[in-house]
Design a protein around this motif. Structure first.
Motif, mmCIF file in Angstrom:
data_model
loop_
_atom_site.group_PDB
_atom_site.id
_atom_site.type_symbol
_atom_site.label_atom_id
_atom_site.label_comp_id
_atom_site.label_asym_id
_atom_site.label_seq_id
_atom_site.Cartn_x
_atom_site.Cartn_y
_atom_site.Cartn_z
ATOM 1 N N VAL A 266 0.863 -1.350 0.276
ATOM 2 C CA VAL A 266 -0.532 0.031 -0.189
ATOM 3 C C VAL A 266 1.078 1.460 -0.198
ATOM 4 O O VAL A 266 1.359 1.452 0.716
ATOM 5 C CB VAL A 266 -1.024 0.035 1.542
ATOM 6 C CG1 VAL A 266 -1.627 1.497 1.598
ATOM 7 C CG2 VAL A 266 -2.362 -0.129 0.980
ATOM 8 N N THR A 267 0.474 2.131 -0.920
ATOM 9 C CA THR A 267 1.417 3.550 -0.538
ATOM 10 C C THR A 267 0.424 4.732 -0.901
ATOM 11 O O THR A 267 0.664 5.581 0.591
ATOM 12 C CB THR A 267 2.665 3.907 -2.025
ATOM 13 O OG1 THR A 267 3.109 4.522 -1.892
ATOM 14 C CG2 THR A 267 1.145 3.747 -2.944
ATOM 15 N N TYR A 268 -0.523 5.036 -1.442
ATOM 16 C CA TYR A 268 -1.765 6.166 -1.342
ATOM 17 C C TYR A 268 -3.527 6.297 -1.999
ATOM 18 O O TYR A 268 -2.911 4.801 -2.524
ATOM 19 C CB TYR A 268 -1.094 7.106 -2.368
ATOM 20 C CG TYR A 268 -0.986 7.692 -3.102
ATOM 21 C CD1 TYR A 268 -2.265 7.843 -3.955
ATOM 22 C CD2 TYR A 268 0.301 7.137 -3.914
ATOM 23 C CE1 TYR A 268 -2.036 8.032 -5.558
ATOM 24 C CE2 TYR A 268 0.501 6.952 -5.743
ATOM 25 C CZ TYR A 268 -0.433 7.570 -5.965
ATOM 26 O OH TYR A 268 -0.329 7.617 -8.104
ATOM 27 N N THR A 269 -3.862 6.839 -1.488
ATOM 28 C CA THR A 269 -5.158 6.838 -2.659
ATOM 29 C C THR A 269 -5.309 8.037 -2.775
ATOM 30 O O THR A 269 -4.729 9.244 -2.121
ATOM 31 C CB THR A 269 -6.469 6.609 -1.678
ATOM 32 O OG1 THR A 269 -6.233 7.539 -0.477
ATOM 33 C CG2 THR A 269 -6.644 5.256 -0.651
ATOM 34 N N GLN A 282 -15.547 10.922 -7.823
ATOM 35 C CA GLN A 282 -16.070 9.731 -8.650
ATOM 36 C C GLN A 282 -15.617 8.403 -8.410
ATOM 37 O O GLN A 282 -16.368 7.482 -8.558
ATOM 38 C CB GLN A 282 -15.526 10.911 -10.195
ATOM 39 C CG GLN A 282 -16.886 11.846 -10.580
ATOM 40 C CD GLN A 282 -16.514 12.013 -11.641
ATOM 41 O OE1 GLN A 282 -15.496 11.992 -12.622
ATOM 42 N NE2 GLN A 282 -17.361 12.328 -12.669
ATOM 43 N N MET A 283 -14.291 8.110 -8.246
ATOM 44 C CA MET A 283 -14.163 7.626 -7.382
ATOM 45 C C MET A 283 -12.686 7.721 -6.686
ATOM 46 O O MET A 283 -12.079 8.461 -6.577
ATOM 47 C CB MET A 283 -13.249 6.478 -8.941
ATOM 48 C CG MET A 283 -12.102 7.226 -9.877
ATOM 49 S SD MET A 283 -11.958 5.855 -11.064
ATOM 50 C CE MET A 283 -11.135 4.818 -10.024
ATOM 51 N N VAL A 284 -11.898 6.581 -6.395
ATOM 52 C CA VAL A 284 -10.468 7.207 -5.565
ATOM 53 C C VAL A 284 -9.796 5.784 -5.786
ATOM 54 O O VAL A 284 -10.465 4.873 -5.551
ATOM 55 C CB VAL A 284 -11.285 6.575 -3.407
ATOM 56 C CG1 VAL A 284 -9.975 6.418 -3.189
ATOM 57 C CG2 VAL A 284 -11.787 7.424 -3.516
ATOM 58 N N LEU A 285 -8.970 6.430 -6.254
ATOM 59 C CA LEU A 285 -7.247 5.646 -6.948
ATOM 60 C C LEU A 285 -6.876 5.055 -5.697
ATOM 61 O O LEU A 285 -6.408 5.308 -4.830
ATOM 62 C CB LEU A 285 -6.877 6.188 -8.171
ATOM 63 C CG LEU A 285 -5.141 6.000 -8.518
ATOM 64 C CD1 LEU A 285 -5.863 4.068 -9.416
ATOM 65 C CD2 LEU A 285 -4.130 7.011 -8.929
#
Length: 302
Positions: A266-269, A282-285
């Motif tokens: 895991v690194t970021y959102t 709209q969305m979360v990367l």
């Protein structure tokens, strides 16, 4: 005969019910994890043992310039596991990584704060000898000058509540947001995860065990949704996007394939918003670092 049969059925039903109750235990995130993390950290700090404080680590913490890490890694698993089997295996090798300390600030009543402050993140064990992977930004959060109140110890807590001190930062890579730690195992043989030696592909299933916002040992699943390169810390890096959920507190958690191997970290959102109305999400990367970057850091340094 019918009486014996009825009793046998009752015994079987009782055993099934007892097993179900045990299997479906609801954890208490505060008493099961937060309190043991605080009390275990406090005992380490008060023990007088030589600990890796933020002040002692800060002069040696850097973005690059580390040598290869001398560890023997396990081989990739090739037998598919059920989601339940993956959770049981991965959760045992998933740890809570946290800074800990006393701020010693004086409150409005003139009393000194003696509370242990903690900031839990995630990590995972890759060697039974106590080698743990987490994020570079987790390590940086410990040594930075903005950390005012938890600089006395850097600790790792196992799932069973055992708190162990971090004794060395073996390697760090700012561009790939990775850090490799050595903990004092205190003679324990630790469970660990194997690292995949080939990249995951778009569409492959993924799983995560992590600690989002204090919901310790949460389990989520999804798939690889994208693979792209981006510039971080002045250089290009490969990034793998996934659909499995994670959040603040999940930093440093392992991304797992269907065989139980580590395929990323895991690194970021990043929240993607509507171009005409930034208040509309709209969305979360959800971005992760592929395991190839970790293997390179271990084998070649940076």
């Amino acid at each position: 005969m019918k009486s014996i049969l009825n009793k046998t059925v009752l015994v079987v039903l009782f055993c099934i019910l007892a097993f179900s109750v045990q299997a479906q235990r609801y954890k208490n995130n505060i008493s099961d994890y937060k309190v043991p993390l605080m009390s275990g950290s406090s005992k380490l700090i008060e023990s007088g043992a030589k600990l890796l404080t933020a002040d002692s680590l800060q002069p040696y913490f850097k973005a690059k310039g580390y040598s290869p890490v001398n560890i023997e890694l396990g081989t990739m698993e090739i037998t598919p596991l059920s989601p339940g089997e993956i959770y049981r295996k991965v959760s045992e090798a998933t740890v809570i990584v946290s800074s800990a300390g006393k701020c010693n600030e004086i409150n409005d009543q003139g009393k000194v704060c003696d509370r242990i402050h903690i900031y839990p993140a995630s990590g995972y064990i890759i060697s039974s000898e106590g080698i743990v992977v987490t994020n570079y930004h987790v390590a940086n959060g410990y040594v930075t000058k903005y950390n005012k109140d938890s600089r006395d110890a850097w600790v790792v807590m196992l799932k069973d509540g055992t708190v162990l001190p971090v004794v060395e930062l073996l390697s760090a890579d700012k561009a790939n947001d990775l850090a490799i730690l050595k903990i004092d195992t205190q003679g324990l043989e630790l469970p660990y995860l194997n690292i995949a030696t080939k990249d995951a592909e778009i569409g492959d299933p993924v799983f995560i065990v992590s600690h989002p916002k204090g919901y310790f040992y949460s389990f989520s699943s999804g798939m690889v949704t994208d693979k792209f390169s981006e510039i971080k810390a002045g250089q290009y890096r490969n990034t793998m996007a996934i659909s499995a959920d994670f959040a603040a507190g999940s930093s440093g958690a392992a991304i797992i394939d269907q065989f139980g191997n580590v395929i990323g970290t895991v690194t970021y959102t990043k929240t993607l918003q509507h171009s005409d109305d930034v208040s509309k999400t709209q969305m979360v990367l959800k971005a992760t670092i592929p395991s190839a970057a970790l293997l390179k850091l271990i084998q070649e340094g940076n």
